[in-house]
Design a protein around this motif. Structure first.
Motif, PDB file in Angstrom:
ATOM      1  N   GLY A 330       0.789  -1.222   0.000  1.00 53.79           N
ATOM      2  CA  GLY A 330       0.000   0.000   0.000  1.00 53.79           C
ATOM      3  C   GLY A 330       0.819   1.269   0.000  1.00 53.79           C
ATOM      4  O   GLY A 330       0.259   2.371  -0.003  1.00 53.79           O
ATOM      5  N   GLU A 331       2.129   1.156  -0.001  1.00 49.77           N
ATOM      6  CA  GLU A 331       2.980   2.345   0.027  1.00 49.77           C
ATOM      7  C   GLU A 331       2.923   3.100  -1.302  1.00 49.77           C
ATOM      8  O   GLU A 331       2.723   2.513  -2.362  1.00 49.77           O
ATOM      9  CB  GLU A 331       4.418   1.942   0.337  1.00 49.77           C
ATOM     10  CG  GLU A 331       4.605   1.343   1.719  1.00 49.77           C
ATOM     11  CD  GLU A 331       6.033   0.888   1.950  1.00 49.77           C
ATOM     12  OE1 GLU A 331       6.825   0.928   0.986  1.00 49.77           O
ATOM     13  OE2 GLU A 331       6.346   0.490   3.084  1.00 49.77           O
ATOM     14  N   ASP A 332       3.136   4.419  -1.216  1.00 52.75           N
ATOM     15  CA  ASP A 332       3.129   5.262  -2.419  1.00 52.75           C
ATOM     16  C   ASP A 332       4.253   4.879  -3.366  1.00 52.75           C
ATOM     17  O   ASP A 332       5.401   4.716  -2.951  1.00 52.75           O
ATOM     18  CB  ASP A 332       3.316   6.730  -2.044  1.00 52.75           C
ATOM     19  CG  ASP A 332       2.089   7.334  -1.404  1.00 52.75           C
ATOM     20  OD1 ASP A 332       1.111   6.597  -1.205  1.00 52.75           O
ATOM     21  OD2 ASP A 332       2.118   8.530  -1.095  1.00 52.75           O
ATOM     22  N   VAL A 333       3.921   4.789  -4.637  1.00 51.08           N
ATOM     23  CA  VAL A 333       4.921   4.768  -5.700  1.00 51.08           C
ATOM     24  C   VAL A 333       4.992   6.171  -6.305  1.00 51.08           C
ATOM     25  O   VAL A 333       6.067   6.713  -6.518  1.00 51.08           O
ATOM     26  CB  VAL A 333       4.584   3.712  -6.762  1.00 51.08           C
ATOM     27  CG1 VAL A 333       5.597   3.748  -7.907  1.00 51.08           C
ATOM     28  CG2 VAL A 333       4.546   2.319  -6.127  1.00 51.08           C
ATOM     29  N   TRP A 334       3.835   6.742  -6.579  1.00 57.43           N
ATOM     30  CA  TRP A 334       3.744   8.150  -6.931  1.00 57.43           C
ATOM     31  C   TRP A 334       2.323   8.648  -6.695  1.00 57.43           C
ATOM     32  O   TRP A 334       1.386   7.859  -6.547  1.00 57.43           O
ATOM     33  CB  TRP A 334       4.198   8.448  -8.360  1.00 57.43           C
ATOM     34  CG  TRP A 334       3.562   7.637  -9.468  1.00 57.43           C
ATOM     35  CD1 TRP A 334       4.099   6.544 -10.090  1.00 57.43           C
ATOM     36  CD2 TRP A 334       2.295   7.867 -10.109  1.00 57.43           C
ATOM     37  NE1 TRP A 334       3.252   6.064 -11.058  1.00 57.43           N
ATOM     38  CE2 TRP A 334       2.135   6.868 -11.093  1.00 57.43           C
ATOM     39  CE3 TRP A 334       1.289   8.802  -9.952  1.00 57.43           C
ATOM     40  CZ2 TRP A 334       1.004   6.790 -11.914  1.00 57.43           C
ATOM     41  CZ3 TRP A 334       0.153   8.732 -10.756  1.00 57.43           C
ATOM     42  CH2 TRP A 334       0.026   7.739 -11.726  1.00 57.43           C
ATOM     43  N   HIS A 335       2.184   9.972  -6.661  1.00 58.18           N
ATOM     44  CA  HIS A 335       0.885  10.611  -6.465  1.00 58.18           C
ATOM     45  C   HIS A 335       0.864  11.885  -7.284  1.00 58.18           C
ATOM     46  O   HIS A 335       1.802  12.672  -7.232  1.00 58.18           O
ATOM     47  CB  HIS A 335       0.662  10.927  -4.982  1.00 58.18           C
ATOM     48  CG  HIS A 335      -0.528  11.804  -4.735  1.00 58.18           C
ATOM     49  ND1 HIS A 335      -0.510  12.874  -3.859  1.00 58.18           N
ATOM     50  CD2 HIS A 335      -1.775  11.782  -5.264  1.00 58.18           C
ATOM     51  CE1 HIS A 335      -1.691  13.466  -3.855  1.00 58.18           C
ATOM     52  NE2 HIS A 335      -2.481  12.826  -4.696  1.00 58.18           N
ATOM     53  N   ARG A 336      -0.196  12.068  -8.073  1.00 53.72           N
ATOM     54  CA  ARG A 336      -0.315  13.267  -8.901  1.00 53.72           C
ATOM     55  C   ARG A 336      -1.656  13.929  -8.661  1.00 53.72           C
ATOM     56  O   ARG A 336      -2.702  13.329  -8.927  1.00 53.72           O
ATOM     57  CB  ARG A 336      -0.188  12.924 -10.392  1.00 53.72           C
ATOM     58  CG  ARG A 336       1.190  12.413 -10.803  1.00 53.72           C
ATOM     59  CD  ARG A 336       2.228  13.511 -10.738  1.00 53.72           C
ATOM     60  NE  ARG A 336       3.552  13.035 -11.087  1.00 53.72           N
ATOM     61  CZ  ARG A 336       4.463  12.642 -10.224  1.00 53.72           C
ATOM     62  NH1 ARG A 336       4.188  12.661  -8.933  1.00 53.72           N
ATOM     63  NH2 ARG A 336       5.650  12.229 -10.616  1.00 53.72           N
ATOM     64  N   PRO A 337      -1.653  15.165  -8.144  1.00 56.51           N
ATOM     65  CA  PRO A 337      -2.906  15.924  -8.105  1.00 56.51           C
ATOM     66  C   PRO A 337      -3.309  16.263  -9.529  1.00 56.51           C
ATOM     67  O   PRO A 337      -2.462  16.595 -10.373  1.00 56.51           O
ATOM     68  CB  PRO A 337      -2.538  17.178  -7.310  1.00 56.51           C
ATOM     69  CG  PRO A 337      -1.055  17.317  -7.500  1.00 56.51           C
ATOM     70  CD  PRO A 337      -0.507  15.933  -7.640  1.00 56.51           C
ATOM     71  N   LEU A 338      -4.588  16.169  -9.822  1.00 60.77           N
ATOM     72  CA  LEU A 338      -5.071  16.449 -11.169  1.00 60.77           C
ATOM     73  C   LEU A 338      -5.912  17.716 -11.160  1.00 60.77           C
ATOM     74  O   LEU A 338      -6.271  18.237 -10.100  1.00 60.77           O
ATOM     75  CB  LEU A 338      -5.888  15.267 -11.686  1.00 60.77           C
ATOM     76  CG  LEU A 338      -5.076  13.996 -11.945  1.00 60.77           C
ATOM     77  CD1 LEU A 338      -5.994  12.851 -12.331  1.00 60.77           C
ATOM     78  CD2 LEU A 338      -4.039  14.234 -13.023  1.00 60.77           C
ATOM     79  N   PRO A 339      -6.274  18.249 -12.334  1.00 62.67           N
ATOM     80  CA  PRO A 339      -7.059  19.485 -12.370  1.00 62.67           C
ATOM     81  C   PRO A 339      -8.378  19.350 -11.624  1.00 62.67           C
ATOM     82  O   PRO A 339      -8.879  18.257 -11.396  1.00 62.67           O
ATOM     83  CB  PRO A 339      -7.304  19.684 -13.876  1.00 62.67           C
ATOM     84  CG  PRO A 339      -6.176  18.971 -14.534  1.00 62.67           C
ATOM     85  CD  PRO A 339      -5.900  17.790 -13.669  1.00 62.67           C
ATOM     86  N   ASP A 340      -8.952  20.502 -11.247  1.00 60.72           N
ATOM     87  CA  ASP A 340     -10.213  20.526 -10.514  1.00 60.72           C
ATOM     88  C   ASP A 340     -11.272  19.717 -11.256  1.00 60.72           C
ATOM     89  O   ASP A 340     -11.336  19.711 -12.479  1.00 60.72           O
ATOM     90  CB  ASP A 340     -10.705  21.969 -10.360  1.00 60.72           C
ATOM     91  CG  ASP A 340      -9.785  22.794  -9.487  1.00 60.72           C
ATOM     92  OD1 ASP A 340      -9.076  22.181  -8.660  1.00 60.72           O
ATOM     93  OD2 ASP A 340      -9.777  24.025  -9.647  1.00 60.72           O
ATOM     94  N   GLY A 341     -12.134  19.073 -10.490  1.00 59.06           N
ATOM     95  CA  GLY A 341     -13.201  18.266 -11.073  1.00 59.06           C
ATOM     96  C   GLY A 341     -12.883  16.793 -10.986  1.00 59.06           C
ATOM     97  O   GLY A 341     -11.833  16.379 -10.511  1.00 59.06           O
TER      98      GLY A 341
END
Length: 413
Positions: A330-341
């Motif tokens: 369950g550990e992060d490999v990567w995380h990307r915030p995406l545009p609103d919505g």
């Protein structure tokens, strides 16, 4: 320049991320499609398919298209209360089936009978002939049916928005068994989970925050319901506002033991033992998740030598973005915030991931590090997830236009 829309054979996994096209995530203030990092995506055609009656209904399209590869057909539901069969080459409508409610579903095509199963907001599950849309049977479930049904042997399994699991005879549409859980009181998030049928069990998540397993033949409860909302309450120190488990369970094996992956809206992502529902791991930070997708890349020869096989678990959230997790821990490999919505489930295509967003169009992303390979704003948003095969993808926009896309893998350096 337009390209032919015929389906292509499934391509070998392409190392799209090998070229460092960009490492910047999608940015709501300056979306990366403004600069088109690679021009890997192109539009084959845009074909309006909906009836004029759509003007009186919902301004968005949910669900996902279904592809019939052998006959080159695309099946897709619409907010104009219709279910469509479309010619993949040019978007020509082959037939339309009218229901009593909007059709915001992910259908299921069965090539053995050449039929399509789909649900409608009128509360019914339909079976129609794929050739001409002729109705074979209709079963009323008394609540919205949007998630993809599952066929195992002689049985069709479906889950509706009223927390009811239903097993139907595949030929006749007669009910074999059903199980209902009382929906949660109070606020609920739009959407719900679909069924997973695996190892003789039907796994399902519900709006009261529980996950349960039933015997696939008899419908007998095989687990005590696992309350993920209790886990969320422990983490938050208060009763969570939203209890929902809206993700269809995903099966896997960890160290030779079967597990399923599910997500609670406020409790995060969980790996549960598939035999008894006990918790294997939890990621409480990964909230707001509506879709979970398992991704595998086999070992292959890359630009830097032999690349090992990779396994990732993607979690799509309209509030926290797109996450890639190690399925074992369950550990992060990567995380990307995406545009609103909102953001759709990531769909594998040509070794990359295709993601649709409600406000900012389509993004092609690297599964390895989440970098944006390409982006495209079509002038309309998308609430629907795309369907892909080979280098082609299909999606219905919120304006009722069917888009066919082509992905060209960039060269590997």
């Amino acid at each position: 320049m337009n390209r032919p829309a015929a389906f292509l054979p499934l391509a070998c996994v392409a190392a799209l991320s090998a070229c460092s096209l960009t490492t910047a995530p999608a940015n709501p203030e300056l979306p990366t499609w403004v600069h088109r990092p690679s021009w890997s995506m192109s539009t084959v055609y845009r074909q309006p398919i909906e009836a004029p009656s759509r003007d009186e209904t919902e301004p968005y399209e949910r669900g996902r298209p279904e592809l019939d590869i052998a006959h080159r057909r695309v099946f897709v539901g619409s907010s104009d209360r219709g279910f469509y069969a479309v010619r993949a080459e040019d978007g020509t409508v082959l037939w339309r089936f009218e229901t009593l409610g909007v059709v915001q579903c992910e259908p299921l095509y069965d090539p053995t009978e050449d039929v399509v199963y789909f649900g409608s907001n009128d509360g019914a599950l339909y079976k129609v002939r794929a050739e001409d849309g002729a109705l074979l049977w209709r079963f009323s479930t008394n609540a919205e049916v949007a998630r993809r049904p599952v066929i195992v042997g002689s049985t069709v399994y479906a889950l509706n928005a009223n927390d009811t699991v239903i097993a139907l005879d595949r030929k006749t549409g007669q009910r074999k068994w059903s199980q209902h859980r009382t929906p949660a009181l109070g606020m609920e998030v739009a959407g719900y989970a679909g069924p997973l049928v695996w190892r003789g069990l039907v796994y399902a998540g519900f709006s009261d925050g529980t996950v349960t397993a039933y015997d696939a033949l008899s419908g007998t409860e095989r687990w005590q319901p696992v309350d993920l909302s209790a886990e969320a309450e422990e983490q938050l120190g208060d009763v969570p506002r939203y209890l929902d488990v809206d993700t269809t369970p995903v099966p896997s094996i960890i160290d030779e033991s079967p597990v399923i992956y599910v997500a609670s809206y406020e409790g995060g992502v969980f790996a549960l033992d598939a035999d008894n529902g006990s918790k294997v791991w939890q990621r409480p930070e990964v909230t707001g998740v509506s879709e979970i997708v398992a991704w595998q890349q086999p070992g292959h020869h890359g630009p830097n030598g032999t690349e090992p096989p990779r396994d990732l678990l993607f979690a799509a959230s309209g509030t926290t973005g797109l996450w890639a997790l190690d399925p074992r821990t369950g550990e992060d490999v990567w995380h990307r915030p995406l545009p609103d919505g909102g953001v759709s489930a990531p769909v594998p295509i040509a070794g990359a991931l295709l993601v649709s967003t409600t406000l900012h169009g389509l993004f092609l992303m690297s599964p390895i590090d989440g970098s944006v390979i390409d982006g495209m704003h079509t002038g309309a948003g998308f609430s629907m997830a795309p369907a892909a095969y080979g280098l082609k993808a299909f999606i219905l926009s919120n304006t009722g236009t069917l888009l066919a896309l082509h992905v060209t893998p960039p060269p590997v350096f």
